[in-house]
Each structure stands twice: as structure tokens, then as C-alpha cells.
Design a protein around this motif. Structure first.
Motif, PDB file in Angstrom:
ATOM      1  N   PRO A  42      16.836   8.985  -9.510  1.00 26.23           N
ATOM      2  CA  PRO A  42      15.698   9.750  -8.997  1.00 26.23           C
ATOM      3  C   PRO A  42      14.849   8.951  -8.012  1.00 26.23           C
ATOM      4  O   PRO A  42      14.876   7.724  -8.013  1.00 26.23           O
ATOM      5  CB  PRO A  42      14.897  10.072 -10.261  1.00 26.23           C
ATOM      6  N   HIS A  43      14.136   9.654  -7.164  1.00 31.19           N
ATOM      7  CA  HIS A  43      13.124   9.091  -6.275  1.00 31.19           C
ATOM      8  C   HIS A  43      13.689   8.065  -5.293  1.00 31.19           C
ATOM      9  O   HIS A  43      13.247   6.917  -5.241  1.00 31.19           O
ATOM     10  CB  HIS A  43      11.979   8.475  -7.093  1.00 31.19           C
ATOM     11  N   ILE A  44      14.676   8.501  -4.496  1.00 31.75           N
ATOM     12  CA  ILE A  44      15.219   7.640  -3.447  1.00 31.75           C
ATOM     13  C   ILE A  44      14.135   7.291  -2.433  1.00 31.75           C
ATOM     14  O   ILE A  44      14.083   6.164  -1.928  1.00 31.75           O
ATOM     15  CB  ILE A  44      16.406   8.331  -2.749  1.00 31.75           C
ATOM     16  N   ILE A  45      13.263   8.263  -2.152  1.00 34.35           N
ATOM     17  CA  ILE A  45      12.196   8.037  -1.171  1.00 34.35           C
ATOM     18  C   ILE A  45      11.321   6.869  -1.601  1.00 34.35           C
ATOM     19  O   ILE A  45      11.011   5.971  -0.807  1.00 34.35           O
ATOM     20  CB  ILE A  45      11.339   9.307  -1.004  1.00 34.35           C
ATOM     21  N   ARG A  46      10.922   6.866  -2.861  1.00 35.06           N
ATOM     22  CA  ARG A  46      10.035   5.825  -3.377  1.00 35.06           C
ATOM     23  C   ARG A  46      10.688   4.449  -3.279  1.00 35.06           C
ATOM     24  O   ARG A  46      10.072   3.473  -2.847  1.00 35.06           O
ATOM     25  CB  ARG A  46       9.670   6.152  -4.826  1.00 35.06           C
ATOM     26  N   GLN A  47      11.955   4.359  -3.662  1.00 31.88           N
ATOM     27  CA  GLN A  47      12.657   3.083  -3.607  1.00 31.88           C
ATOM     28  C   GLN A  47      12.827   2.609  -2.164  1.00 31.88           C
ATOM     29  O   GLN A  47      12.640   1.426  -1.865  1.00 31.88           O
ATOM     30  CB  GLN A  47      14.024   3.212  -4.280  1.00 31.88           C
ATOM     31  N   THR A  48      13.178   3.531  -1.281  1.00 32.15           N
ATOM     32  CA  THR A  48      13.386   3.183   0.124  1.00 32.15           C
ATOM     33  C   THR A  48      12.096   2.726   0.775  1.00 32.15           C
ATOM     34  O   THR A  48      12.065   1.718   1.499  1.00 32.15           O
ATOM     35  CB  THR A  48      13.966   4.382   0.898  1.00 32.15           C
ATOM     36  N   ASP A  49      11.018   3.458   0.548  1.00 31.60           N
ATOM     37  CA  ASP A  49       9.730   3.074   1.117  1.00 31.60           C
ATOM     38  C   ASP A  49       9.298   1.686   0.643  1.00 31.60           C
ATOM     39  O   ASP A  49       8.811   0.867   1.433  1.00 31.60           O
ATOM     40  CB  ASP A  49       8.656   4.097   0.725  1.00 31.60           C
TER      41      ASP A  49
END
Length: 498
Positions: A42-49
């Protein structure tokens, strides 16, 4: 002798603790394997950011020709601006930035492995601190063993985000002050934890379960200055960074807090009930635990662990005030409540272990079976890209493809702080994949070339095969779904004669 004393906390474990320890090692192995795979739900955006800010620190310290205020947080998808961004205190991003000396692919692996190391290291410290402490008759040592593998923290606690580590730091501070007066270490640990993630404050009601709460309350004196200093950063510090911000992004500090947020959380009762049913324990776990507790209360006429339920209610209200329904989508904000739910699960196990009969044995087997099923589901989720090559190829951040393209095309302006144009995505997926700066999230590719101010600045691009190629650009190379392109200076078409 000294070495054996250091590891005394994990010697002479009971059978139950050995089982939990084995589960912890399996979870650590799954998390370690995940470090070698692309970012996944979950939460690829959070990890990438989060990892992109670490990459940008390294870029600013080493590659970029112009540097200013090098310790301010900045993002990769900065466009032609500097990319300053208000966000959580970026200590974790700065600490992991040197790993990108080895490039974005190896750097990402090393940075994620470092997070796993920190999780295990702080788990070990917590085990030492909480070893001889009991909470409502439940071993706090068991709570700490269960915490990294259960409840909210199970599925995403080991990923490249600061939230889980922030809670672990504050747990150490609470444990140090549980039975004795100490101020310096808890102060610094709590300050760092709250700076990493302010919502971590929800873990502190756990201290209300201290059997000597009225005598030991002054042990928490360090909590006041730590909270005030972190509050200062999240008001004055964030306001200062906000003035420097030039671009839209996913980062930012949620400021809409208060009673309206709490009402908002409970007004979406369908989503809230579904969330509470699934995440705190396991699917329908909260229902099963509630029934067991209620049955015990009725049968024994005792409010067994009633304080724990009150603390959990307080923590849920705090989450609602701080983040409302936003926390349901970003469930890692609930990490601070996970220790309480671990105590709830252990208390349930304790109830089922007393005065055993066939029905209680059946419930124990059911409870343990569901826990094991959920545990291995989480481990599979971390490693599933190993078994699904198609999904691995189609991930948003295919590091291997970017690594190949970067090595095959040395003529590109890599590692110079150059800004590449890329797709309009929520997070800088390809920017993180290549470890390079990209355009604003809101910029359209074609419009960037038609803008006279930008047409000479965006000559190189990082896109995927699904993106329409601008008419004046040429494909230079491709690996998997990732494409690098080079474009000529944009010349608008001649106007049609009337």
C-alpha cells in the motif's frame, strides 16, 4: 560477559515468546526481501515521495551546480524551481541520503534495508527497556514482540516511511519512565519521534495504564518541552518553509484539526466501521475479541482490562481530532494505537488460557489460526512481486529498467541536477527511478514545450510507453515500459492562411 548481558533480554524465553520471536524473524525476512523489489502497495506514493526527498538531498550535496539552504527539504519533481517543501522534519531523509552515492537502484535497496535494521534495532532496545514491566498483568515484553508483526504496523511498518520508527522511539521513552525518574533520554527520543511524525503523540495515553499512574505522572515531565518544541517546528518552521514553496505536491502538514475532524471521522461511519473491523487486529478480530471480553465480564462480574478499552477510545478520539477521515486512507497514522491493540490481543489470549475448557481451546485455536493466516498474508504481500513478474515489470518505479537505461546512455545529462520532463503523476515515480529531477506534477508535457520560458529547458524526457510522444521528440532508448527521449527546440506550426 558484557555482551551476554546485553542480549539477556532475549534469553530464557517462554514457548509463547519463542513463537513470537520466530514470527518476528520471518517478518523481518519478508521485509528484507521487499527491499530488493520495486515499491508496491500500500501507499506507493508515500514511499516514493519520502525516498525522493532523500535522493534530492544527495543531488543537492553532490551534483547540482547551484546549492542554497542545503538542509531544507526539497523534492525531485521541482521543475525549474528549487523545490523547497514543507514536510515532516526530514532527519530520516538526510540520514539515508548518502546511500544514493551508489545510484538510485542500489541506494534504494540500501536505504530500505537501513529502515529494516532500525526497526529491528529499536525493537531490541524496546525489549530491553520493557522486559520486566507488566501492564494490567500482561507482559509488556510480549507486546513489544507482537508490535512489529501485528495490528496497523504489520503491513507497512517496515516500508520507507518514518511513522513506525517514530512510534518505536516514543515507546522507548515511555518504557524508560514507566517505573523510574529519568528525563534526558526520554526527552530527546520523544522530540525526535514527534518531529518525525507528530501524530505519534497518540501513543502516550498508554501511560495511563501504569498501575502507579498518580505517583509516576511526574515521570513524564520531559513530554511537555518535547511536545512544545515539536509543535514549534510544525507551526513556525512549517510556516517558514511554506513561504519558500513554489510548486504543488503531495507533501504538506495537515492543519485542519479539531472537533470538526473528529465529527468527520465518525460521520463516515460505514468507512470507519469497515476500517476498525479490518486493521486493528485482523478481519472480524475486533468482533471476536469484544465477544470474548463481554462474555468474561458477564460470567465473572469483573471489568477485565476495562482501563485498556478506555485508553483505546481516548486514542481513537485523538486520531479523529488530529486527522479525521484522512487517517482512514493513510492508516499508518494509527501506528501509535497498535501497542494498545497488541495488549488487547494478548489480554484476550490470557482470558482464553485461564480455566481452559473445550470451548476456550476451540476459541484459542480459532484466534491463533486467524492471526497466523493474517501474518502470512502480510508476508506474502511484501514478497508477492517475486511470484508475479508481470506485476513487477509494470510497477510505477521499475528501478532495474531505469538502471539499465542510465548505464546504456552516458550521453544524457545524468547526475548534474538537470531537470527532465516527465509524466504528470502524483509522485515523481520516474524521477525516483532515475534519481533525477523532473517537472512539476501539474505540468503537461506538450504545454511545457509550447511555453516559451520552458522550451529551451526541457530537452530530455523520462516517460513510459503509455505516454503520447510529443511530435518533435525522438525515442533514444527503452527498457521494459520506460522510455528516454530527446527533443529538438519546439517550433510552433505555421498559422493556416485564411
Amino acid at each position: 560477559m558484557i555482551r551476554s548481558k546485553k542480549f539477556e533480554c532475549i534469553k530464557n524465553l517462554t514457548l509463547f515468546q519463542k513463537v513470537l520471536f520466530v514470527f518476528l524473524m520471518i517478518r523481518a525476512l519478508a521485509a528484507g526481501i521487499n527491499c530488493f523489489l520495486p515499491f508496491d502497495l500500500p501507499h506507493i506514493i508515500r514511499q516514493t515521495d519520502t525516498i525522493s526527498v532523500a535522493m534530492r538531498y544527495w543531488s543537492r550535496w553532490v551534483y547540482e551546480p547551484y546549492t542554497d539552504n542545503i538542509f531544507y527539504p526539497a523534492v525531485l519533481n521541482s521543475g525549474q524551481s528549487y523545490g523547497f517543501m514543507p514536510m515532516e522534519f526530514p532527519i530520516l531523509n538526510m540520514v539515508t541520503a548518502p546511500f544514493f552515492f551508489f545510484g538510485p537502484y542500489i541506494g534504494k535497496i540500501l536505504a530500505c534495508l537501513f529502515i529494516c535494521f532500525l526497526v529491528l534495532f529499536f525493537t531490541y532496545i524496546n525489549l530491553r527497556v520493557w522486559k520486566n514491566i507488566k501492564i494490567l498483568g500482561i507482559s509488556a515484553f510480549n507486546m513489544i514482540l507482537l508490535f512489529p508483526i501485528f495490528s496497523f504496523s504489520a503491513s507497512i511498518g517496515w516500508r520507507f516511511i518514518p511513522d513506525f520508527i517514530a512510534v518505536q522511539l516514543c515507546l522507548i521513552a515511555i518504557g524508560l519512565s514507566w517505573e523510574k525518574v529519568t528525563y534526558i533520554k526520554p526527552f530527546f527520543l520523544t522530540l525526535l519521534g514527534l518531529l518525525l511524525k507528530p501524530v505519534t503523540v497518540v501513543v502516550f495515553p498508554l501511560f495511563l495504564l501504569n498501575k502507579n499512574i498518580f505517583k509516576s505522572a511526574y515521570n513524564l515531565f520531559w513530554l511537555v518541552p518535547a511536545t512544545l518544541l515539536s509543535f514549534l517546528y510544525y507551526t513556525k518552521g512549517i510556516a517558514y518553509l511554506e513561504k519558500l514553496r513554489e510548486i504543488p505536491t503531495n507533501f504538506g502538514v495537515h492543519k485542519d484539526i479539531g472537533l470538526s475532524s473528529l465529527i468527520d471521522l465518525f460521520s463516515h461511519y460505514n468507512e470507519f466501521l469497515e476500517f476498525i473491523n479490518y486493521h486493528p487486529l485482523f478481519p472480524y478480530g475486533i468482533v471476536l475479541v469484544s465477544v470474548i471480553y463481554l462474555f468474561y465480564i458477564i460470567r465473572r462480574f469483573a471489568f477485565y482490562h476495562f482501563q485498556l478499552w478506555i485508553v483505546i477510545l481516548i486514542q481513537i478520539i485523538m486520531i479523529g481530532i488530529l486527522d479525521g477521515t484522512h487517517s482512514i486512507v493513510h492508516f499508518y497514522y494509527w501506528f501509535g494505537i497498535a501497542p494498545s491493540f497488541c495488549l488487547l490481543a494478548l489480554g484476550t489470549w490470557d482470558i482464553l488460557s485461564k480455566d481452559s475448557n473445550y470451548f476456550k481451546i476451540f476459541l484459542k485455536v480459532l484466534f491463533f489460526g486467524i492471526f497466523v493466516a493474517r501474518f502470512f498474508e502480510v508476508c506474502y504481500f511484501d514478497t508477492r512481486l517475486l511470484f508475479h513478474p508481470d506485476r513487477r515489470v509494470n510497477t510505477d518505479v521499475p528501478f532495474v529498467d531505469c538502471f539499465l537505461l542510465k548505464n546504456r546512455n552516458p550521453e544524457f545529462p545524468w547526475n548534474k541536477g538537470y531537470v527532465f520532463f516527465s509524466e504528470n503523476t502524483e509522485a515523481p515515480y520516474l524521477g525516483a527511478c532515475f534519481g533525477e529531477r523532473t517537472n512539476y506534477p501539474s505540468e503537461n508535457l506538450q504545454e511545457s514545450f509550447e511555453n516559451p520560458k520552458l522550451k529551451d529547458k526541457y530537452r530530455y524526457g523520462l516517460i513510459t510507453i503509455k505516454t503520447k510522444l510529443p511530435h518533435h521528440c525522438n525515442v533514444i532508448d527503452r527498457s521494459g515500459k520506460v522510455v528516454i527521449i530527446k527533443c529538438d527546440e519546439y517550433t510552433p506550426p505555421e498559422e493556416e492562411s485564411e
